[in-house]
Design a protein around this motif. Structure first.
Motif, PDB file in Angstrom:
ATOM      1  N   GLN A 118     -38.949  72.620   9.724  1.00 51.63           N
ATOM      2  CA  GLN A 118     -37.988  72.149   8.729  1.00 51.63           C
ATOM      3  C   GLN A 118     -38.516  71.036   7.846  1.00 51.63           C
ATOM      4  O   GLN A 118     -37.743  70.233   7.335  1.00 51.63           O
ATOM      5  CB  GLN A 118     -36.733  71.678   9.474  1.00 51.63           C
ATOM      6  N   LEU A 119     -39.811  70.993   7.651  1.00 53.63           N
ATOM      7  CA  LEU A 119     -40.397  69.901   6.857  1.00 53.63           C
ATOM      8  C   LEU A 119     -39.874  69.874   5.425  1.00 53.63           C
ATOM      9  O   LEU A 119     -39.698  68.806   4.852  1.00 53.63           O
ATOM     10  CB  LEU A 119     -41.928  70.006   6.863  1.00 53.63           C
ATOM     11  N   GLU A 120     -39.627  71.046   4.857  1.00 58.24           N
ATOM     12  CA  GLU A 120     -39.140  71.084   3.466  1.00 58.24           C
ATOM     13  C   GLU A 120     -37.771  70.418   3.324  1.00 58.24           C
ATOM     14  O   GLU A 120     -37.480  69.809   2.301  1.00 58.24           O
ATOM     15  CB  GLU A 120     -39.060  72.531   2.968  1.00 58.24           C
ATOM     16  N   ALA A 121     -36.951  70.533   4.349  1.00 55.61           N
ATOM     17  CA  ALA A 121     -35.597  69.970   4.294  1.00 55.61           C
ATOM     18  C   ALA A 121     -35.575  68.486   4.655  1.00 55.61           C
ATOM     19  O   ALA A 121     -34.570  67.812   4.425  1.00 55.61           O
ATOM     20  CB  ALA A 121     -34.679  70.740   5.243  1.00 55.61           C
ATOM     21  N   LEU A 122     -36.675  67.964   5.177  1.00 51.26           N
ATOM     22  CA  LEU A 122     -36.690  66.584   5.663  1.00 51.26           C
ATOM     23  C   LEU A 122     -36.299  65.551   4.608  1.00 51.26           C
ATOM     24  O   LEU A 122     -35.491  64.662   4.910  1.00 51.26           O
ATOM     25  CB  LEU A 122     -38.047  66.248   6.285  1.00 51.26           C
TER      26      LEU A 122
END
Length: 156
Positions: A118-122
């Motif tokens: 979920q790095l993009e949503a971090l």
């Protein structure tokens, strides 16, 4: 924790030390949170910092619930401060709702696998958490000001 203290100074000074440590923990949480928010884009190499942030977040929230608020409630009862007890009853549910969001954030990013998925949503999650935690800090500061500082003045 502090019930066995012999003098009022030991007792309330002990509460003061607990609050000071907790606020230092808050400062660490804020510093790491700002660092992460300023990063912008994340890669798997950022995962250890994100996990450290999650640990600080859970530790901070836990100390609040299981130590600081408890000590403030004891203080209010011992000073027979009905207004403080009412304030605790009013603010704790609001603080509890921010706790749920902090725990959800932790559950989303606490492990390497969760985090990397979920790095993009971090960045969005960090921004939303920052808003919630700012609200929480205001409630906590109000508790400290209205309960502990008022009682410290009475004790002096």
């Amino acid at each position: 924790m502090l019930e066995g203290c012999k003098t009022a100074q030991e007792r309330w000074g002990g509460v003061h030390v607990i609050i000071d440590r907790w606020l230092a923990q808050r400062r660490q949480l804020l510093e790491l949170g700002v660092y992460l928010r300023e990063r912008g884009e994340f890669t798997p190499t950022d995962t250890p910092k994100i996990q450290s942030f999650c640990e600080l977040l859970v530790d901070y929230v836990s100390v609040g619930h299981f130590t600081v608020y408890e000590q403030l409630a004891i203080e209010a009862k011992e000073f027979r401060d009905d207004a403080a007890v009412v304030l605790l009853r009013e603010l704790l549910p609001q603080i509890d709702s921010t706790t749920e969001i902090a725990i959800e954030f932790n559950d989303k990013y606490d492990t390497k696998e969760h985090c990397n998925e979920q790095l993009e949503a971090l960045p969005f999650s960090l921004q939303a958490l920052a808003v919630v935690m700012a609200e929480r800090f205001e409630y906590e500061d109000q508790l400290i000001k209205e309960l502990h500082e008022a009682h410290s003045e009475k004790n002096a």
